[in-house]
Structures are given as C-alpha cells and as structure tokens.
Write an enzyme that holds these catalytic residues in place. Structure first.
Site, short mmCIF file in Angstrom:
data_model
loop_
_atom_site.label_atom_id
_atom_site.label_comp_id
_atom_site.label_asym_id
_atom_site.label_seq_id
_atom_site.Cartn_x
_atom_site.Cartn_y
_atom_site.Cartn_z
N CYS A 50 0.83 -1.20 0.00
CA CYS A 50 0.00 0.00 0.00
C CYS A 50 0.87 1.26 0.00
O CYS A 50 1.84 1.35 0.75
CB CYS A 50 -0.93 0.00 1.21
SG CYS A 50 -1.97 1.48 1.35
N CYS A 56 0.16 5.92 7.60
CA CYS A 56 -1.17 5.44 8.00
C CYS A 56 -1.08 4.57 9.25
O CYS A 56 -0.27 3.64 9.33
CB CYS A 56 -1.81 4.65 6.87
SG CYS A 56 -3.48 4.07 7.25
N CYS A 59 -1.94 0.13 9.55
CA CYS A 59 -1.02 -1.01 9.43
C CYS A 59 0.35 -0.63 9.98
O CYS A 59 0.79 0.51 9.81
CB CYS A 59 -0.86 -1.44 7.98
SG CYS A 59 -2.36 -2.07 7.21
N CYS A 134 -6.59 0.73 -0.18
CA CYS A 134 -6.49 0.08 1.12
C CYS A 134 -6.45 -1.43 0.91
O CYS A 134 -7.34 -1.99 0.27
CB CYS A 134 -7.67 0.44 2.03
SG CYS A 134 -7.51 -0.26 3.69
N GLN A 237 -16.73 -9.87 14.89
CA GLN A 237 -15.34 -10.22 14.62
C GLN A 237 -14.88 -9.53 13.34
O GLN A 237 -15.65 -9.38 12.39
CB GLN A 237 -15.20 -11.74 14.49
CG GLN A 237 -15.45 -12.50 15.77
CD GLN A 237 -14.39 -12.28 16.84
OE1 GLN A 237 -13.27 -11.84 16.54
NE2 GLN A 237 -14.71 -12.59 18.08
N PHE A 264 -19.87 -13.07 28.07
CA PHE A 264 -19.54 -11.95 27.18
C PHE A 264 -19.91 -12.37 25.74
O PHE A 264 -19.14 -12.22 24.80
CB PHE A 264 -18.07 -11.56 27.27
CG PHE A 264 -17.59 -11.32 28.67
CD1 PHE A 264 -17.79 -10.10 29.29
CD2 PHE A 264 -16.97 -12.33 29.39
CE1 PHE A 264 -17.36 -9.88 30.60
CE2 PHE A 264 -16.53 -12.12 30.69
CZ PHE A 264 -16.73 -10.89 31.30
N GLU A 282 -24.69 -11.53 28.48
CA GLU A 282 -24.19 -10.33 27.81
C GLU A 282 -24.78 -9.10 28.48
O GLU A 282 -25.96 -9.06 28.84
CB GLU A 282 -24.57 -10.36 26.33
CG GLU A 282 -24.29 -9.09 25.55
CD GLU A 282 -22.83 -8.68 25.59
OE1 GLU A 282 -22.58 -7.47 25.74
OE2 GLU A 282 -21.95 -9.56 25.46
N ASP A 328 -15.31 -14.71 25.98
CA ASP A 328 -14.63 -13.84 24.99
C ASP A 328 -14.81 -12.40 25.47
O ASP A 328 -15.61 -11.64 24.93
CB ASP A 328 -15.26 -14.04 23.61
CG ASP A 328 -14.57 -13.21 22.53
OD1 ASP A 328 -13.49 -12.66 22.80
OD2 ASP A 328 -15.13 -13.10 21.43
N CYS A 354 -8.75 -10.95 22.72
CA CYS A 354 -8.18 -9.99 21.77
C CYS A 354 -7.03 -9.22 22.41
O CYS A 354 -6.56 -8.24 21.84
CB CYS A 354 -9.26 -9.02 21.28
SG CYS A 354 -10.04 -8.05 22.60
#
Length: 397
Positions: A50, A56, A59, A134, A237, A264, A282, A328, A354
């Site tokens: 890119c 940017c 990334c 992108c 996700q 969660f 949740e 999660d 994550c």
C-alpha cells in the site's frame, strides 16, 4: 565506534529490535542497521503493498514477509503465556487473515487543504491519511470511500465525522457520527447516497446515539448459520475467516460437552455455532436482545441472559450447573469472572481473547486453581497490525 547490528525480532509495537536491544522503526528480522543508521534490507523484508504504509496508522507490519508476520503473531501469544510461566500442551498453527478481508472499520473525515480527507488516522496523531487505496478493507467497504467524500463535502464550515462501516448480510451498514444532517438538502443527499449505493442501512449519530435514516429491510449478520439482528455499532469479529477460525476451535474443544455457559456472548457468535445447549450472558442490551430474539428459534437450545459480568459475575454455584465455560471478554480481560470460574468445579474452559496481556493474567488465575493450558491457537485477524488475538483451552485434570 558504532557497529553494524542485525535485527533479530519484532517488538510488540512493530519496531525491529537488535540483540543489544536497539529499536529501529520499520525494520524486519535479517535487516542490518549500518553505523550511519540506515537499513540494509534482509531476506524477510518485502515491498509494502500500500502506498500509505508508514504514515497510516491502520497497518504497522506491511514490510514483513508471511513467515515473519505469522511468527510475530505466534510469538506475541507465546510471550504473554510465558510471562506468567505458562506453557501450552499444544500450539496450534497461526492463522493470518488474507488481504482485503476486514469487514468492519471506523474511518475519519474532515475538510483539510480545500478538500475532504477520509481515511485512518496517522499513527499517534489526529491527522487523517486520505485513502487512495487500502489493502485491508473488504472491497465492498473501500468502494464507498470516494462516494462518501462527495456526499460529506456538501457540509459547510468546520466539521469532523466518524464513519463506521460494517459488512452485513444485506450489504454495507454505514454509520455517520457527527454528520449534521440538517435541512432538506442534507437529508436528500444522505438518502440519495444510501439508495444509489444500495446500503443495508444508514444511521446518523448527533450525540444521542445512532438513528437509522435508511434501512430497507432489517439488517442481520449470520452467525453459526443463524441470521441475527445487527444493532448499529454492535461488536462483530473483524473478518469472516477469523471468526470461522475462533468458532472452529470452540466447536472442536467443546464437542460432546453438556450445557455450556457463553460469557460476554455478544450477538451469539459462538453460541449459535455450538451443538449442545448454551446459555449466553451479555451486558450490552441491544446485543442481548438480538441474541435472545434469534435464540427463540431454537426451542431452548440457546437461552439468552442479560447480565453485566463485570459488576455481577456468575458465581461458582451457578457455574457448576455447566459442563464447560466459554468466554470472549473485552480487551481488559475478565479478572473477577475468571476468579469465580477458578473457584467453581467446572472442568473445561475455552477462553478467546483480543489481548494476550490481559489473557495471560487471567490464565495464571486458572492455572493456580488447577487448570492446565491444553492448547493455544494464535490468530492475526488484523492483518499487518500489531493487534493479536487467540483461542485457548484449559482443562482441569
């Protein structure tokens, strides 16, 4: 005299690191830092695909080849585990999402230099990189960048708009935060944009929450083969293949289990994909209601419960009603809930995360309670980013 040094690894924030601990931006393992500070390219450096790479903030790792990129994701997860003296019985293959697979993103737009700039922010700055291409976004999302510039350009004065793009079953769900849709002309421009580009939904948020102004039919996202209503801004996700990898791990590890507690749970990403009875928990009301409505089709196989697990975690006695727990949590982890899981009698825990750092602290709590880290699978959904995810299995022998 300064000596040449070879880059031996990539640090958590994406810098190359030498054996002496020197950090060098945008360096790849095998590169050599010469005495004058310039880089001599090594075997693992590749041309970034890119033109915006560098400035940017979307990334950080486009200069790495596939081998090193996968190793970066794997090593972030392993380092987090080992920081808490944990070793996995099995280390699964690292999954990397392919280019142009990101199905949700938040872009930023504002007038600057006599034009409208729209894109990701520069790293560590509020300046916006005006996207001309992108390599991470799904083509359906990037196709809206130029039309959005034209539509937003009709606004007057100083303004700034956040643009949330999500690929749903019906097409692109577009949310505009800060867009002053005042007057007939602005309203017609927004509706014309939604109609011309066949948006699944267009919402506008002026500080009081997103309000749909265009939604030809109810917007859904299919999870485990089940269409689930997609509330504006709900968590999803980042890539479809990443979701499939995480869900596949959960299905494999929970096959044959009795009742499962899905903590969660969000919209039910995992719950609708599992075979046995699942109880979801949740806190986000919109996500819970969407999950509950979809669960009504399953005649009790999936039950949905509205509960804030940070303020009111499931207690050990409640957890003991389940054969296994799947969780999660958000990036902060789930310290209080994990403490209750550790104090329960449940023998199997699938933990999707994550954030390897917060996961590792929670994993230590489980290990101290007699759980064994049986398997660990690194996942790089955010391709060329330093953001890393994982799926893990804990069993109590």
């Amino acid at each position: 005299m300064i000596q040449s040094e070879e880059i031996v690894r990539v640090a958590a924030k994406g810098d190359g690191v030498t054996a002496s601990g020197r950090h060098v931006a945008l360096a790849a393992p095998g590169d050599v830092v010469l005495p004058d500070g310039t880089l001599q390219p090594g075997p693992h450096r590749v041309p970034p695909p890119c033109r915006h790479f560098g400035p940017c903030g979307g990334c950080q790792l486009q200069h790495l080849d596939e081998t090193v990129l996968a190793a970066f994701v794997r090593d972030r997860v392993l380092h987090a585990a080992r920081s808490q003296d944990l070793e996995s019985g099995v280390l699964g293959e690292t999954h990397l999402s392919p280019p142009r697979s990101r199905r949700r993103a938040t872009l930023h737009a504002q007038p600057a230099g006599g034009k409208i700039v729209l894109g990701f922010r520069e790293a560590g700055s509020h300046r916006i990189v005006d996207l001309a291409e992108c390599d991470v976004l799904r083509p359906e999302l990037f196709a809206l960048v130029a039309p959005l510039r034209r539509m937003l350009g009709a606004q007057k004065g100083r303004w700034a708009v956040d643009v949330e793009l999500t690929l749903a079953d019906q097409g692109v769900d577009c949310g505009l935060k800060g867009y002053a849709m005042e007057g007939l002309q602005a309203t017609e421009a927004a509706l014309g944009f939604a109609h011309e580009h066949r948006l699944a939904r267009l919402t506008v948020d002026l500080g009081y929450g997103p309000e749909p102004v265009w939604e030809p039919e109810p917007v859904t996202v299919t999870l485990g083969g089940t269409p689930v209503a997609l509330p504006p801004g709900a968590f999803l996700q980042a890539t479809g293949d990443g979701e499939a990898t995480l869900v596949g791990a959960a299905r494999e590890w929970l096959a044959g289990s009795g009742p499962v507690a899905d903590l969660f749970a969000g919209l039910g990403t995992f719950a609708f994909a599992l075979d046995g009875p699942v109880a979801t928990y949740e806190a986000a009301r919109n996500a819970h209601l969407a999950c509950r409505a979809a669960a009504a089709r399953y005649a009790g196989r999936v039950s949905a419960h509205h509960r804030d697990l940070f303020r009111n975690p499931l207690q050990p006695g409640e957890i003991d009603a389940f054969d296994a727990v799947l969780l999660d949590p958000p990036r902060a982890g789930a310290r209080e809930q994990v403490a209750r899981i550790a104090a329960s009698g449940v023998g199997r825990v699938v933990y999707v995360s994550c954030n390897p750092s917060s996961w590792a602290k929670d994993a230590r709590t489980l290990a101290d309670a007699g759980f064994r880290l049986a398997e660990l699978r690194p996942v790089g959904q955010f391709r060329w980013s330093t953001h890393v995810e994982l799926a893990s299995l804990f069993v109590r022998d």
